[in-house]
Structure formats: structure tokens, C-alpha cells
Design a protein around this motif. Sequence first.
Motif, PDB file in Angstrom:
ATOM      1  N   TRP A   1       0.843  -1.195   0.000  1.00 37.26           N
ATOM      2  CA  TRP A   1       0.000   0.000   0.000  1.00 37.26           C
ATOM      3  C   TRP A   1       0.877   1.244   0.000  1.00 37.26           C
ATOM      4  CZ3 TRP A   1      -2.506   3.354   3.936  1.00 37.26           C
ATOM      5  CH2 TRP A   1      -3.738   3.847   3.505  1.00 37.26           C
ATOM      6  N   LEU A   2       1.887   1.202   0.865  1.00 35.24           N
ATOM      7  CA  LEU A   2       2.826   2.334   0.940  1.00 35.24           C
ATOM      8  C   LEU A   2       3.501   2.542  -0.412  1.00 35.24           C
ATOM      9  CD1 LEU A   2       3.790   4.247   3.150  1.00 35.24           C
ATOM     10  CD2 LEU A   2       5.771   2.769   3.430  1.00 35.24           C
ATOM     11  N   CYS A   3       3.940   1.450  -1.036  1.00 36.23           N
ATOM     12  CA  CYS A   3       4.597   1.559  -2.339  1.00 36.23           C
ATOM     13  C   CYS A   3       3.663   2.213  -3.354  1.00 36.23           C
ATOM     14  CB  CYS A   3       5.007   0.175  -2.844  1.00 36.23           C
ATOM     15  SG  CYS A   3       6.447  -0.483  -2.034  1.00 36.23           S
ATOM     16  N   TRP A   4       2.412   1.860  -3.294  1.00 38.61           N
ATOM     17  CA  TRP A   4       1.450   2.443  -4.246  1.00 38.61           C
ATOM     18  C   TRP A   4       1.342   3.946  -4.026  1.00 38.61           C
ATOM     19  CZ3 TRP A   4      -3.241   4.919  -4.890  1.00 38.61           C
ATOM     20  CH2 TRP A   4      -3.885   4.729  -6.124  1.00 38.61           C
ATOM     21  N   TRP A   5       1.235   4.335  -2.753  1.00 40.38           N
ATOM     22  CA  TRP A   5       1.089   5.763  -2.460  1.00 40.38           C
ATOM     23  C   TRP A   5       2.370   6.532  -2.733  1.00 40.38           C
ATOM     24  CZ3 TRP A   5      -3.122   8.389  -2.258  1.00 40.38           C
ATOM     25  CH2 TRP A   5      -4.323   7.780  -1.871  1.00 40.38           C
ATOM     26  N   LEU A   6       3.523   5.858  -2.664  1.00 43.98           N
ATOM     27  CA  LEU A   6       4.793   6.565  -2.915  1.00 43.98           C
ATOM     28  C   LEU A   6       4.789   7.179  -4.304  1.00 43.98           C
ATOM     29  CD1 LEU A   6       7.661   4.435  -1.379  1.00 43.98           C
ATOM     30  CD2 LEU A   6       6.861   6.698  -0.730  1.00 43.98           C
ATOM     31  N   THR A   7       4.187   6.500  -5.273  1.00 48.25           N
ATOM     32  CA  THR A   7       4.111   7.092  -6.612  1.00 48.25           C
ATOM     33  C   THR A   7       2.788   7.808  -6.838  1.00 48.25           C
ATOM     34  OG1 THR A   7       3.597   4.847  -7.273  1.00 48.25           O
ATOM     35  CG2 THR A   7       5.743   5.676  -7.886  1.00 48.25           C
ATOM     36  N   ALA A   8       1.714   7.244  -6.309  1.00 53.80           N
ATOM     37  CA  ALA A   8       0.399   7.838  -6.586  1.00 53.80           C
ATOM     38  C   ALA A   8       0.189   9.131  -5.805  1.00 53.80           C
ATOM     39  CB  ALA A   8      -0.694   6.832  -6.243  1.00 53.80           C
ATOM     40  N   GLY A   9       0.711   9.184  -4.584  1.00 50.83           N
ATOM     41  CA  GLY A   9       0.485  10.355  -3.747  1.00 50.83           C
ATOM     42  C   GLY A   9       0.970  11.652  -4.388  1.00 50.83           C
ATOM     43  N   PRO A  10       2.262  11.730  -4.749  1.00 50.73           N
ATOM     44  CA  PRO A  10       2.751  12.969  -5.371  1.00 50.73           C
ATOM     45  C   PRO A  10       1.993  13.337  -6.641  1.00 50.73           C
ATOM     46  CG  PRO A  10       4.574  11.558  -4.764  1.00 50.73           C
ATOM     47  CD  PRO A  10       3.346  10.762  -4.534  1.00 50.73           C
ATOM     48  N   VAL A  11       1.732  12.346  -7.472  1.00 49.43           N
ATOM     49  CA  VAL A  11       1.004  12.628  -8.716  1.00 49.43           C
ATOM     50  C   VAL A  11      -0.365  13.198  -8.401  1.00 49.43           C
ATOM     51  CG1 VAL A  11      -0.009  11.579 -10.776  1.00 49.43           C
ATOM     52  CG2 VAL A  11       2.248  10.872 -10.002  1.00 49.43           C
ATOM     53  N   ALA A  12      -1.048  12.583  -7.424  1.00 46.47           N
ATOM     54  CA  ALA A  12      -2.396  13.049  -7.081  1.00 46.47           C
ATOM     55  C   ALA A  12      -2.342  14.479  -6.565  1.00 46.47           C
ATOM     56  CB  ALA A  12      -3.009  12.114  -6.038  1.00 46.47           C
ATOM     57  N   LEU A  13      -1.342  14.784  -5.726  1.00 46.82           N
ATOM     58  CA  LEU A  13      -1.232  16.140  -5.168  1.00 46.82           C
ATOM     59  C   LEU A  13      -0.998  17.169  -6.262  1.00 46.82           C
ATOM     60  CD1 LEU A  13       0.728  15.825  -1.827  1.00 46.82           C
ATOM     61  CD2 LEU A  13      -1.638  16.521  -2.207  1.00 46.82           C
ATOM     62  N   VAL A  14       0.003  16.893  -7.123  1.00 46.20           N
ATOM     63  CA  VAL A  14       0.335  17.842  -8.186  1.00 46.20           C
ATOM     64  C   VAL A  14      -0.856  18.024  -9.120  1.00 46.20           C
ATOM     65  CG1 VAL A  14       1.813  18.209 -10.201  1.00 46.20           C
ATOM     66  CG2 VAL A  14       2.791  17.364  -8.061  1.00 46.20           C
ATOM     67  N   ALA A  15      -1.484  16.893  -9.458  1.00 43.74           N
ATOM     68  CA  ALA A  15      -2.621  16.971 -10.373  1.00 43.74           C
ATOM     69  C   ALA A  15      -3.769  17.747  -9.731  1.00 43.74           C
ATOM     70  CB  ALA A  15      -3.075  15.572 -10.764  1.00 43.74           C
ATOM     71  N   ALA A  16      -3.932  17.568  -8.420  1.00 48.21           N
ATOM     72  CA  ALA A  16      -5.020  18.293  -7.754  1.00 48.21           C
ATOM     73  C   ALA A  16      -4.761  19.792  -7.797  1.00 48.21           C
ATOM     74  CB  ALA A  16      -5.150  17.814  -6.321  1.00 48.21           C
ATOM     75  N   LEU A  17      -3.486  20.207  -7.673  1.00 44.02           N
ATOM     76  CA  LEU A  17      -3.176  21.628  -7.751  1.00 44.02           C
ATOM     77  C   LEU A  17      -3.506  22.170  -9.140  1.00 44.02           C
ATOM     78  CD1 LEU A  17       0.147  21.947  -5.732  1.00 44.02           C
ATOM     79  CD2 LEU A  17      -2.171  22.653  -5.104  1.00 44.02           C
TER      80      LEU A  17
END
Lengths: 479, 260
Positions: free
Chosen positions: A29-45
Motif C-alpha cells: 500500500w505504501l509503495c502504491w502511495w509513494l508514486t500515486a500520492g505525489p502525482v495526485a497532489l500535483v494533479a489536484a493543484l
Amino acid sequence: MTIQARPRSPWESLDLGFALARAWFGRLWLCWWLTAGPVALVAALVLHRHPQLWLLLLWWCKPAFEALPLYWLSRAVFGEQLAVAATLRSLPRALPPRLWPQCLWRRIAMHRAFSMPVTLLEAPRGRARRQRLRRLGTGASAWLTLVCAQLEGIFWLSGILLLAFLIPAGLPMPDLTTAFVDAGPASYWAGSLLLLVAMSVVAPCYVAAGFALYLGRRTELEAWDLELVFRRRSPRGGRSARAGAAPLLLATVLAAAAPSPVAAAVMTPAEAKARIEAVLAQPDFGDTREVHVWVYVGADSPSAAAADDGAVLPAWLVQALASGAKWALIGLAAGALIALALRLLPISGGAQRRRRRRREAGAPASPPRAGDAPTPPTDIAAAVRHALAIGDVRGALGLLYREQVTQLRATGLALPDGATEAQCLRAARARLQPQALTRLTRVVTLWRAAAYGHQPVRPDSVAALLPAEAKACAHNDHG
Amino acid sequence: MLESQPPSAVAPRAAAIDTLRHLETPEGVEIALRVAGPVPRVLAFGIDLAVRAAICLALLPLVGLAGMGVGLLLLALFLLEWLYPVFFELRSGATPGKRAMGLLVVHDDGTAVGPSASLLRNLLRAADFLPLCYGLGLAAMLMDRDFRRLGDLAAGTLVIHRDAPPQPVAVPPHPPLPPPAPLDLATQQAVLAFAERSRTLSPARQAELAALAGLTVTAPADAVATLLGIANWISRGKPGTDGPMHPARRRDDAGPGATP
């Protein structure tokens, strides 16, 4: 290998994938968020005005998010669980350029979970990749994608409903449709975030199941389970090169499965013995413990003993005391013995008295025995009649039976003292005339009924058994 | 030589991740149940859903019978919803969907599922269904080691993969060869499995595995043939004598001797 290698059906391989995801869910789960988290944040901005586009982008990039969990899993299965820092450092290797096609024109493919391990870990190109996929592929991967899509949907809707259920009764119930339709930004964003969480929860299972499917297929085609057994057996095989397709997996398999070459080398008996002793000396075998015991080491030096005695008491006094104590003990013991004997004697005397009383009463408590029974009266018939006259049927029968036994003995039959009635009958059957035998049988039957069965026996039936009467009866029968 | 002991049947299993659930019968026989996970079970549920929908469709003309027909239809829907799985599980251990997916419902000690357990696990579907479309049941399934949903946990049941009836697998015929050294049980089994599965392996892979086995004394070129020969030796015994696992040969040998 941390998984059991055995030939599995594709469905079982999928199940193994879910078991793997369960075992390492936190890491994956952590591995998934390691890549998905930053992308989601930047995309949300960037796309904060267009939540649908944000969701679409994240959904489209799923293969990229799944690459890191897959990389971590491919290491963990072969015994190397990377820490977070090491995982971050391996990002460039986990996200190679050949990932681009997966995110572009191969995005809409039902067998993504299965083609990802082949593409990323084996790295074949073009035609070789197609061949490899055709050789390895099974229909189960499409079903996996379908089921995982269902899972995502179910978890998403369940999450939304669960949150709605948890709203206290007093508060106004929000319109749930706003979570799906882009009406109010706040609730729509909440719904989208829940979908992202559902994706992240299902993704480890999806990746692991696809990877397990791939491993299961290779196990089947390349007999990995047999290879592990053979490697465990022969150290020679462990060093030999293997023309496997995936060098990444190969290295880890070799490291995990090859036993040390020292173990199987031929040893001389002396070496083996030394080795065995070394092993047995390890703390795992046997134990040591401290025990305190008294051990007689011989008398002290006489001078020291004399000094001791002299210091406390003179030797003769000690001797006298000791012998006095000894005789006192002996006397006590003798007294106790005598007291015990005196106490026991009246009891035995009483027993004798009781026995005597019973014999005087004349009631045979047991079948008459030749040894201790009183001598039978000479005139049996008279005695029997007397007994019958005073109403002692049992005594009369006893007399009759005893007379019969005496007669049997007189004919030379060796009857033991403890012979039962049945034994007497059996012995007599070979010796007596039928007429006498009938009488004996009758006596025994009545005696048994009276003595053991405590059944009432009519006196005249006993009287009919007297020798004179019996003879008369026999005459009557014959006449 | 502690490290080169035969692979223990227990040691690797304790650590290795697998979907097996091991049981030991009172006779000391160990059996392994292959627990079934979410994907086959969801698909089986889908098939059952289709079957039930088909039955409902077939019963739809009952509506034409006015009030009585509607009542009968509702009754049938109720029975289909609650007793359809119970009926089939008690009959053969699996609903049609589960049977199509090769699944089986059993008690968690491996015995056939009984009425109370089957009823309990199917009545608790209501709890598994919450809050929507089996959300809770699926979550429980993902979290449990044996993929049990709440109904399974309450009733003490497992859904397992049905064992296929054993197919007689022939060892490819080859002149039997004695093994160079006595083999332990695991190696014997591996050699036999190699012979039985050699048809599914590529020739290159066969040669590689045979070389790994290290049972060949001669040139590694005919390692595969040697391994096949050893497999024949293990399964049929030494040529010309009674094989340990070959009753036909024993009967042939005994025939002429018994009838002079």
C-alpha cells in the motif's frame, strides 16, 4: 522463496496473490502511495477546477502506480524485503521507459496485471513479448481485472454509504447523489477521494494476484518446485548456470535455494566425528546445572577431632549418652511391639469364638468339606428324618449330599476337597448306575436350590430321597 | 551434515506463504485443503446470480394468475434468495456456480457441510451484504487468512477448491536404471514428478533440470534419459524382479511357478 512452489491452477495462483497481498499489505500500500500520492497532489493543484479530469488522470496512470509495488513484490517473494529508503532509491529501476506503452496505447487491456510482470521484469520486446505473453497467458487474468474493478466499485460505494450511515440523526442528511454527480465541489471531491482510497486498497491485491499468476504459470512450465528439490539435494547444481529468461528472478532464486557447498562435501570419519562433537557442544544440545550434595571425604585429622571433642564434652560422656539413647530406642520399639500384640490378640480370640458359635448352631455356612466338617452321623436316614422333623430341610439336604459324596469317595473316585456340586456330578456320571445317578442328580438339584437359591424345599421331597425310600420308589417303578 | 538433510515436510511450509490449510486426521494422515480466494468465489456468485435470475424469469408468467400468482412468485423469490444455496450445499456441497468454478463448501475440519452450518452461513449473507453489495464480506475475505466472509466465520466453514479425481499419469517408458545412491523420499518424489511432467517441459529445460539433479555419472548429454530410467526404476522396480509398485508383473512371475 517465501512462497510455496507447487503446480497450481490459475485460480489457485490468483488466491495465492491475495494471500501475498494480505501478508504484505502495508508495504504494498505504501509503495502504491509513494508514486500515486505525489502525482495526485500535483494533479489536484493543476486540475482543482476539474475533479473528473483529476480522477481520469489518476485512473489512467494506474500502471505507473502499480510498477513500484510490483518491483517490491518481485524482491520480497524471493526473500529480499526492501525498506522504504531502499525502495525510494530503486524508483528509477522500478519505473523504466518501457512502462510508457503500458500507460499509453496498452492501457485499455484486460490482462494488464499479468502483462506487467512479463513486460517489466523480463523485458522482452516486440515480437518476443507477444510470443511470451501468448505462451504464458491464461484467461484468468481478464477475470481478475473484472473482479478487481467490481471490488473497487463495491468498496467505493460501501465507503460512501458507511460515511452517510455515520452521520448523526440530528444533522441534515446530505444528498448522496452529489458525491457522484458534479454538483457541489466539496462532496464530489470527498467521493473522488474515497474512490482513490478504494483504488489504493485493491491495487496491492491486483498486483500481487497478477504476479502470482505469472509465477504460477512459470512454476508450471519450468517445474520450479522440482528445481528447488534438486538444488537442495545437489550442491553442484546450485553453481551451474541456468538459461532462465528472467535474470532478475534467477539471481534471487539462486541465492535463496542453493545450500552451502561445504555441507555436502565428502568427509572422512574423523572429520565427521569432530564435526558432530562440535555440533553437540552447541548450547542447543544438553544443558548444565549446579547441584549441591554432601560427599564424605574421610575423617578429619585426629588432632582436630580430639581438640573438638575436648572443647565440648568428654569422650566417655558422649559414648554413654549415645548408648543410652540407643537402648532407650530399642526398649521403646519392643514396648510398642508388645502393646500391638496385646491389642491384636483379643480380636483373633473373638474370631475364634464366633466361628465356634456358628458351628454350634449347626447351620452349614458353606458346602460341607471333608476337612473341617464334623463327622457325619452313622445312621444317615435317622439323622435326616430327625432334621426334617424339627423343620431343618437345609440341614437334611446337607446330610444327604454329604453321604452321597462319601459314597462316591468309597467307590474310589478321587474328588478334591474343593470340588463343586457340578464337578461331583460330572465325576459320578462316569461311575454310577443310572438309578443312583438319578438320585444323586435329584439331591444335588434340591441342595443347590435350598443352600444357594434359598428356595423353599418341601420336606416330603427330601424324605423321598432317603436310601430306603429311594429303593422302594425304584422297586415301584420297576414293578 | 545437518544442512543437507532431506527437505523437511514441515519447516518450509511454516514460513512459506500458501493457500493451503493443513489438517491431521485422527489416523495421523495429513490432508491439505486448498482454500479458495475472492476471485473464484465472486465469479461463482455471479454464475449463481445468473441462474437465479433465469429461474425468476421462468417464473414470471405466474403474474398472469392475478393475486395468487403474485403470491406464489413472491414465495419463490423468498425461497430462491434464502434457501437456494442451502439446498445445493446440502445436496452436493456446492451451488451450481461453485460447482462450475470447482469450489466446495466444507466445515473447517474438512468434513462435508451440515444443515446448521450451511443455514448459518447463508443467513448471515445479510450481514456480509452490508453496507452494499457484500462490502463487509469482501473486506472480511481480504483480511482473513482462509478467505472467510462473516458467514463462514460464524458457521465455521471454508470454501475450498475441489480436488480433481486423480488422473493416472504414466511415467514415460524407459529401460530402468538403478540410482547411483539411495535417494531420500523427497528426491524420489521429485524424480517421479519430473518423469510425469516431462512432456510439459521444453527439452532444454528438461536437460537443465536433469543436470541439476546431479544423479548422472556419465556425460550430461543423456542426463534426461538417466533420470527417466531412475524414475522407471522407482516406479516399477529392478527389471526381472518383483517391482514394489507393479502388481501385474508379480502376477506374471507367480503364474508358471504356481502351476507345475
